[in-house]
Design an enzyme around this catalytic site. Structure first.
Site, PDB file in Angstrom:
ATOM      1  CE1 TYR A  10       8.575  -3.650  -3.165  1.00 38.99           C
ATOM      2  CE2 TYR A  10       9.209  -1.962  -1.429  1.00 38.99           C
ATOM      3  CZ  TYR A  10       8.114  -2.757  -1.893  1.00 38.99           C
ATOM      4  OH  TYR A  10       7.020  -2.638  -1.722  1.00 38.99           O
ATOM      5  CD1 TRP A  19       6.533   1.556  -3.526  1.00 42.11           C
ATOM      6  CD2 TRP A  19       5.088   2.803  -4.363  1.00 42.11           C
ATOM      7  NE1 TRP A  19       5.287   1.103  -3.112  1.00 42.11           N
ATOM      8  CE2 TRP A  19       4.694   1.689  -3.553  1.00 42.11           C
ATOM      9  CE3 TRP A  19       4.235   3.591  -5.143  1.00 42.11           C
ATOM     10  CZ2 TRP A  19       2.970   1.706  -3.790  1.00 42.11           C
ATOM     11  CZ3 TRP A  19       2.980   3.857  -4.924  1.00 42.11           C
ATOM     12  CH2 TRP A  19       2.167   2.769  -4.241  1.00 42.11           C
TER      13      TRP A  19
HETATM   14  N1  LIG Z   1       7.979   0.886   9.689  1.00 44.21           N
HETATM   15  C1  LIG Z   1       7.393   0.679   8.669  1.00 44.21           C
HETATM   16  N2  LIG Z   1       8.206   0.324   7.467  1.00 44.21           N
HETATM   17  C2  LIG Z   1       7.417   0.467   6.214  1.00 44.21           C
HETATM   18  C3  LIG Z   1       6.153   0.205   5.929  1.00 44.21           C
HETATM   19  C4  LIG Z   1       5.241   0.386   7.295  1.00 44.21           C
HETATM   20  O1  LIG Z   1       3.858   0.359   7.055  1.00 44.21           O
HETATM   21  N3  LIG Z   1       5.837   0.597   8.441  1.00 44.21           N
HETATM   22  N4  LIG Z   1       5.712   0.293   4.811  1.00 44.21           N
HETATM   23  C5  LIG Z   1       6.585  -0.499   4.046  1.00 44.21           C
HETATM   24  C6  LIG Z   1       5.766  -0.576   2.336  1.00 44.21           C
HETATM   25  S1  LIG Z   1       4.404  -1.015   2.336  1.00 44.21           S
HETATM   26  C7  LIG Z   1       6.835  -0.007   1.322  1.00 44.21           C
HETATM   27  S2  LIG Z   1       6.186  -0.042   0.021  1.00 44.21           S
HETATM   28  C8  LIG Z   1       8.189   0.369   1.578  1.00 44.21           C
HETATM   29  C9  LIG Z   1       8.486   1.593   0.520  1.00 44.21           C
HETATM   30  O2  LIG Z   1       9.503   1.790   0.356  1.00 44.21           O
HETATM   31  P1  LIG Z   1      10.316   2.522  -0.709  1.00 44.21           P
HETATM   32  O3  LIG Z   1       9.829   2.458  -1.831  1.00 44.21           O
HETATM   33  O4  LIG Z   1      11.850   2.112  -0.891  1.00 44.21           O
HETATM   34  O5  LIG Z   1      10.551   4.055  -0.547  1.00 44.21           O
HETATM   35  P2  LIG Z   1      10.456   5.528  -1.193  1.00 44.21           P
HETATM   36  O6  LIG Z   1      10.853   6.369  -0.588  1.00 44.21           O
HETATM   37  O7  LIG Z   1       9.142   5.410  -2.150  1.00 44.21           O
HETATM   38  O8  LIG Z   1      11.667   5.087  -2.316  1.00 44.21           O
HETATM   39  C10 LIG Z   1      11.836   5.292  -3.381  1.00 44.21           C
HETATM   40  C11 LIG Z   1      13.142   6.008  -3.617  1.00 44.21           C
HETATM   41  O9  LIG Z   1      13.364   6.093  -5.075  1.00 44.21           O
HETATM   42  C12 LIG Z   1      13.700   7.171  -5.578  1.00 44.21           C
HETATM   43  N5  LIG Z   1      13.344   7.629  -6.948  1.00 44.21           N
HETATM   44  C13 LIG Z   1      12.325   8.300  -7.137  1.00 44.21           C
HETATM   45  N6  LIG Z   1      12.313   8.244  -8.738  1.00 44.21           N
HETATM   46  C14 LIG Z   1      13.595   7.878  -9.118  1.00 44.21           C
HETATM   47  C15 LIG Z   1      14.061   7.744 -10.242  1.00 44.21           C
HETATM   48  O10 LIG Z   1      13.495   8.115 -11.446  1.00 44.21           O
HETATM   49  N7  LIG Z   1      15.288   7.163 -10.350  1.00 44.21           N
HETATM   50  C16 LIG Z   1      16.113   6.844  -9.387  1.00 44.21           C
HETATM   51  N8  LIG Z   1      17.346   6.359  -9.341  1.00 44.21           N
HETATM   52  N9  LIG Z   1      15.452   6.883  -8.195  1.00 44.21           N
HETATM   53  C17 LIG Z   1      14.053   7.484  -7.994  1.00 44.21           C
HETATM   54  C18 LIG Z   1      13.188   8.343  -4.532  1.00 44.21           C
HETATM   55  O11 LIG Z   1      14.067   9.536  -4.434  1.00 44.21           O
HETATM   56  C19 LIG Z   1      13.216   7.113  -3.132  1.00 44.21           C
HETATM   57  O12 LIG Z   1      14.402   7.436  -2.476  1.00 44.21           O
HETATM   58  O13 LIG Z   1       8.334   0.948   3.128  1.00 44.21           O
HETATM   59  C20 LIG Z   1       7.954  -0.039   4.044  1.00 44.21           C
HETATM   60  N10 LIG Z   1       8.408   0.236   5.260  1.00 44.21           N
HETATM   61  N1  LIG Z   2      -0.082   9.409   1.869  1.00 44.30           N
HETATM   62  C1  LIG Z   2       0.692   8.225   1.553  1.00 44.30           C
HETATM   63  N2  LIG Z   2      -0.220   7.232   1.257  1.00 44.30           N
HETATM   64  C2  LIG Z   2       0.265   5.746   0.786  1.00 44.30           C
HETATM   65  C3  LIG Z   2       1.798   5.843   1.008  1.00 44.30           C
HETATM   66  C4  LIG Z   2       2.471   6.694   1.563  1.00 44.30           C
HETATM   67  O1  LIG Z   2       3.666   6.344   1.847  1.00 44.30           O
HETATM   68  N3  LIG Z   2       1.697   7.836   1.861  1.00 44.30           N
HETATM   69  N4  LIG Z   2       2.382   4.310   0.827  1.00 44.30           N
HETATM   70  C5  LIG Z   2       1.426   3.413   0.194  1.00 44.30           C
HETATM   71  C6  LIG Z   2       1.840   1.984   0.030  1.00 44.30           C
HETATM   72  S1  LIG Z   2       3.339   1.671  -0.512  1.00 44.30           S
HETATM   73  C7  LIG Z   2       0.776   1.065   0.552  1.00 44.30           C
HETATM   74  S2  LIG Z   2       1.536  -0.582   0.842  1.00 44.30           S
HETATM   75  C8  LIG Z   2      -0.194   1.464   1.473  1.00 44.30           C
HETATM   76  C9  LIG Z   2      -0.468   0.841   2.801  1.00 44.30           C
HETATM   77  O2  LIG Z   2      -1.859   0.842   2.990  1.00 44.30           O
HETATM   78  P1  LIG Z   2      -2.231   0.504   4.467  1.00 44.30           P
HETATM   79  O3  LIG Z   2      -1.553  -0.706   4.754  1.00 44.30           O
HETATM   80  O4  LIG Z   2      -3.657   0.399   4.521  1.00 44.30           O
HETATM   81  O5  LIG Z   2      -1.685   1.509   5.399  1.00 44.30           O
HETATM   82  P2  LIG Z   2      -1.031   1.858   6.946  1.00 44.30           P
HETATM   83  O6  LIG Z   2      -0.871   3.151   7.216  1.00 44.30           O
HETATM   84  O7  LIG Z   2       0.256   1.124   6.938  1.00 44.30           O
HETATM   85  O8  LIG Z   2      -2.061   0.933   7.950  1.00 44.30           O
HETATM   86  C10 LIG Z   2      -3.349   1.027   7.970  1.00 44.30           C
HETATM   87  C11 LIG Z   2      -4.236   0.984   9.120  1.00 44.30           C
HETATM   88  O9  LIG Z   2      -3.944  -0.231   9.694  1.00 44.30           O
HETATM   89  C12 LIG Z   2      -3.989   0.420  11.252  1.00 44.30           C
HETATM   90  N5  LIG Z   2      -3.372  -0.919  12.028  1.00 44.30           N
HETATM   91  C13 LIG Z   2      -2.183  -1.058  12.496  1.00 44.30           C
HETATM   92  N6  LIG Z   2      -2.064  -2.225  13.024  1.00 44.30           N
HETATM   93  C14 LIG Z   2      -3.379  -2.807  13.111  1.00 44.30           C
HETATM   94  C15 LIG Z   2      -3.972  -3.984  13.559  1.00 44.30           C
HETATM   95  O10 LIG Z   2      -3.193  -4.942  14.352  1.00 44.30           O
HETATM   96  N7  LIG Z   2      -5.131  -4.310  13.494  1.00 44.30           N
HETATM   97  C16 LIG Z   2      -5.964  -3.332  12.896  1.00 44.30           C
HETATM   98  N8  LIG Z   2      -7.250  -3.602  12.881  1.00 44.30           N
HETATM   99  N9  LIG Z   2      -5.410  -2.298  12.465  1.00 44.30           N
HETATM  100  C17 LIG Z   2      -4.278  -1.948  12.551  1.00 44.30           C
HETATM  101  C18 LIG Z   2      -3.363   1.494  11.345  1.00 44.30           C
HETATM  102  O11 LIG Z   2      -3.980   2.397  12.548  1.00 44.30           O
HETATM  103  C19 LIG Z   2      -3.768   2.327  10.122  1.00 44.30           C
HETATM  104  O12 LIG Z   2      -5.099   3.033  10.270  1.00 44.30           O
HETATM  105  O13 LIG Z   2      -0.278   2.844   1.497  1.00 44.30           O
HETATM  106  C20 LIG Z   2       0.100   3.528   0.299  1.00 44.30           C
HETATM  107  N10 LIG Z   2      -0.438   4.891   0.276  1.00 44.30           N
HETATM  108 MO   LIG Z   3       3.684  -0.508   0.208  1.00 39.88          MO
END
Ligand SMILES: Nc1nc2c(c(=O)[nH]1)N[C@H]1C(S)=C(S)[C@@H](COP(=O)(O)OP(=O)(O)OC[C@H]3O[C@@H](n4cnc5c(=O)[nH]c(N)nc54)[C@H](O)[C@@H]3O)O[C@H]1N2
Ligand SMILES: Nc1nc2c(c(=O)[nH]1)N[C@H]1C(S)=C(S)[C@@H](COP(=O)(O)OP(=O)(O)OC[C@H]3O[C@@H](n4cnc5c(=O)[nH]c(N)nc54)[C@H](O)[C@@H]3O)O[C@H]1N2
Ligand SMILES: [Mo]
Length: 751
Positions: free
Chosen positions: A102, A104
């Protein structure tokens, strides 16, 4: 001028290589500012193939965290990878190979890391995969039951933003709507419109209520709800509406099933607890009169109940989705333009975009001979408990026995919860192979690391089905060190397995990109317009899709005539009590929206804080953490957590101080920035600081500010098994000792 693109935007560059956002991008992303410097940051790049010393000497597992590496040639790396794959296939079967991988990765259509890896693994006999995402697993499992639509299909149909501005009077934004997260679009974006859209909504006089522990950039009202309690507020809004007899009875009868059971629960008939405004006020820490006043204001108005994705990354994350839908149904606004129910505005750039959907081609998939999978966030459970049963979406499954883990384009030591537990799980497989361009925490915990190119080091195509612009991505700088494209890495491994032609189909990278473009030309013809030929597009760099706008209204046909256009749910209608889920008999996910206190934080112990770990504004997760923008935003090299000034005063902490966050799972250091517009019982530490765990005073301590050393590794419920990153309680104390230098931003020990 040439072009390139990433999940955070599209760019032009000249001979100096400096990236400039597209001129017509109204709000270019901060994340992109740090992209090129991260790609060129040799100290944190994987520059040569390496193998872990212990593994080369026959140690399977164990010391995967502290061992040193040996540099090896590409030939040797290819041979080791191919031989190991064959060995595990023969000794344990294909199911023992985990290719969920998994993450991005990057935005180009061809060099998509996971797709490349999965093609190779599928051809070589197959692999165990994973399902759903860390972003919104609860919705992905729940929506087909509730709405008869996949989360993706619902997202495609979401009320278009311009229609919201035109028609909506009251927007309830649970979790807020933020241009911070809308910097990003999976597969790339040519523009960022959420900021201007929010401004427009405000100017049009729409009442926007941001319901979130943090105000963020909200322009209108802000209701600082206690984390994890939105379901209670939604139920109370339904209760107060019903108590006044103002629910939309006609809509509920025509378009929903199971309303009666839900109503009996909300009114306290089935459990003796009426879900009144006073009841919710105590749970949500919001004034009861405000809840009652809002419930009075909503009926008859053009309203929209919108939820950010983050809310369901929480214990019982299915519940706010069910309750939000029920509230929207009680208000009867679904199926009309710009109102009703929505999920994920602002969570990424394209959600709610009024764009034409065009199904651009991607790499052809190879059928995976193995059908086994795990729910994506159950990776540590799977590694720790092979063969053991677990519940998922009404079934009982068993975890596979995984012996070889291959990660390509993702970073589990970024994304997973309770990283100490993941480290224990990570010691279980016999071999871990990682393709990476940066020395992420995951690469540091691999047996074999294969250095990949970054998207800036190769040509590709940006074709996002929801973006009005196509970009030819030209190489921006030469690959660092010995980095190679994942495609070439896998082509050579395929060759060692006798599968080169099956994998490449006789094409090199350019051949594949040309083929994708030819297919795109056919797709465009079908959609009624023509694309330039490949060479013209490559030199032009950009193509804008004509008549790109299309305003959508989810459920319009169904609401117009539910008999003629039924949904594919169990009842053909929106299910407010879902009998299929009810029959599963799950105590943590009943058949209708139910208030279930989260596993921690209700009530919050004295002096403790809710940890919010949302997305960082300077990075995409862990990507670009060693770039200029992310580094500049840190304080003394630490990630910065937001804390209310009142809470800081209580703790004796001032702006810029270092603090230690801890709980029973772990501890990390970070810096503090004071933020008045947030709850005083919350601390907000963005994700993505590279995991840097050290032994300080005899104790394990993450020293960089990575929240996942604190979060809990548990499923939302036995229904979805999504992650619960946002349900987390920590202690906060000032850190007066010296700050240990970071170790993760430099090369590991390589002999
Ligand atoms: N506490 C907490 N944890 C969270 C979240 C949260 O809200 N709170 N959010 C979650 C969510 S929504 C998500 S989507 C995940 C994201 O988690 P990930 O998608 O695993 O995070 P990324 O850092 O985007 O990891 C992508 C990796 O791919 C590598 N990469 C980029 N391009 C290439 C390529 O061309 N080839 C190869 N081989 N590698 C490449 C990058 O260097 C990077 O290390 O994290 C989750 N974790
Ligand atoms: N710059 C940037 N943008 C991103 C990403 C990134 O890594 N960097 N990651 C992308 C990815 S993979 C994803 S999945 C999306 C995620 O997008 P979201 O899930 O929308 O983003 P988050 O920052 O996890 O949280 C959204 C909001 O929820 C609020 N929140 C937390 N807990 C609660 C709760 O219990 N109740 C309520 N009402 N609010 C709460 C937080 O304060 C925050 O403002 O973002 C994407 N966009
Ligand atoms: Mo995500």
């Amino acid at each position: 001028m040439k072009y390139t693109a990433a999940h955070w935007g599209a760019y032009q560059f000249g001979d100096d290589g400096v990236l400039r956002p597209l001129q017509d991008d109204p709000q270019p992303s901060r994340v992109g500012e740090g992209w090129r410097s991260a790609s060129l940051h040799a100290a944190s790049r994987v520059l040569t193939p390496v193998a872990r010393k212990g593994w080369l000497n026959g140690d399977k597992g164990g010391a995967r965290c502290n061992d040193s590496f040996v540099a090896i040639s590409w030939d040797k790396a290819t041979e080791l990878a191919a031989t190991e794959l064959q060995r595990v296939h023969a000794a344990h079967g294909s199911q023992a190979i985990f290719g969920g991988s998994y993450g991005w990765s990057s935005a180009g259509r061809f060099h998509h890391a996971q797709s490349q890896m999965r093609r190779m693994l599928a051809l070589s006999g197959g692999f165990t995969s994973s399902r759903e995402t860390y972003s919104h697993a609860a919705a992905e499992v729940l929506f087909p039951h509730l709405l008869g639509l996949s989360n993706r299909a619902f997202q495609d149909d979401m009320p278009a933003m311009p229609l919201v501005a035109e028609h909506c009077d009251v927007l309830l934004a649970f979790g807020g709507i933020s241009s911070r997260t809308a910097q990003i679009a999976s597969a790339g974006t040519s523009r960022h419109e959420v900021g201007s859209w929010l401004q427009h909504l405000h100017e049009k006089g729409c009442r926007v209520i941001t319901i979130s522990p943090e105000r963020g950039e909200a322009l209108g009202e802000w209701w600082p709800i206690r984390p994890g309690t939105d379901t209670a507020l939604m139920l109370a809004l339904i209760h107060e509406t019903v108590a006044e007899g103002r629910e939309d009875k006609a809509f509920l009868t025509r378009c929903t099933s199971g309303w009666d059971s839900l109503r009996d629960y909300v009114m306290g008939m089935s459990d003796g607890v009426p879900k009144t405004a006073d009841w919710a006020a105590a749970i949500c820490d919001l004034p009861a009169p405000d809840i009652r006043a809002l419930a009075k204001a909503l009926p008859g108005k053009a309203s929209l109940v919108s939820l950010a994705w983050g809310m369901q990354r929480a214990d019982h994350g299915e519940q706010p989705l069910m309750a939000g839908l029920a509230l929207a149904c009680a208000l009867g606004q679904i199926g009309k333009p710009g109102t009703g129910f929505a999920f994920g505005y602002g969570s990424t750039a394209p959600v709610g975009r009024a764009a034409r959907l065009i199904p651009w081609p991607s790499l052809p998939k190879v059928l995976n001979p193995v059908s086994d999978y795990i729910p994506v966030a159950r990776i540590a459970d799977a590694l720790l408990h092979p063969g053991e049963p677990y519940a998922y979406n009404g079934t009982t499954r068993r975890y596979p026995d995984l012996k070889l883990v291959w990660w390509c384009g993702g970073n589990p030591f970024h994304h997973h919860q309770d990283l100490t537990r993941l480290e224990q799980a990570w010691a279980r497989p016999e071999t871990v192979i990682v393709n990476e361009h940066h020395w992420t925490a995951t690469a540091r915990r691999a047996d074999l690391v294969l250095p990949a190119t970054t998207a800036l080091e190769r040509d590709d195509l940006m074709m996002n089905r929801r973006d009005p612009t196509l970009i030819y991505m030209s190489q921006n700088h030469a690959p660092l060190g010995q980095a190679r494209d994942d495609f070439d890495i896998f082509a050579d491994i395929a060759e060692a397995l006798g599968l080169r032609n099956a994998f490449t189909e006789g094409r090199d990278a350019e051949g594949w990109i040309r083929r994708l473009w030819t297919q795109a030309e056919e797709v465009a013809e079908h959609a009624g317009f023509s694309l330039p030929d490949f060479d013209a597009f490559r030199s032009e760099g950009r193509f804008d899709v004509p008549d790109a706008n299309e305003e959508r209204t989810a459920f319009a046909d169904f609401v117009k005539d539910p008999e003629r256009s039924p949904l594919t749910t169990e009842s053909g209608k929106l299910t407010l009590t879902n009998e299929t889920i009810a029959d599963m008999g799950l105590s943590d996910c009943p058949g209708h929206a139910t208030w279930l206190p989260p596993v921690e934080g209700a009530p919050l112990e004295d002096g403790a804080f809710h940890l919010i770990s949302g997305q960082p504004s300077t990075r995409l997760h862990g990507q670009n953490d060693t770039g200029e923008t992310s580094r500049a935003a840190k304080i003394r090299d630490r990630e910065v957590a937001r804390l209310h000034p009142g809470a800081a005063a209580r703790l004796g902490v001032v702006d810029g101080d270092a603090v230690k966050l801890s709980n029973s799972r772990g501890a990390c250091l970070c810096a503090v920035a004071l933020e008045p517009a947030m709850r005083a019982d919350c601390i907000s530490l963005p994700t993505g600081a590279w995991y840097d765990v050290q032994t300080i005073d005899g104790q394990r301590l993450e020293v960089h500010g990575n929240p996942n050393v604190l979060t809990r590794d548990k499923g939302c419920s036995a229904l979805s098994q999504g992650n619960i990153a946002h349900t987390c309680v920590v202690r906060v104390e000032r850190w007066d000792k010296p700050l240990p230098p970071l170790t993760v931003t430099r090369q590991p020990k390589i002999d």
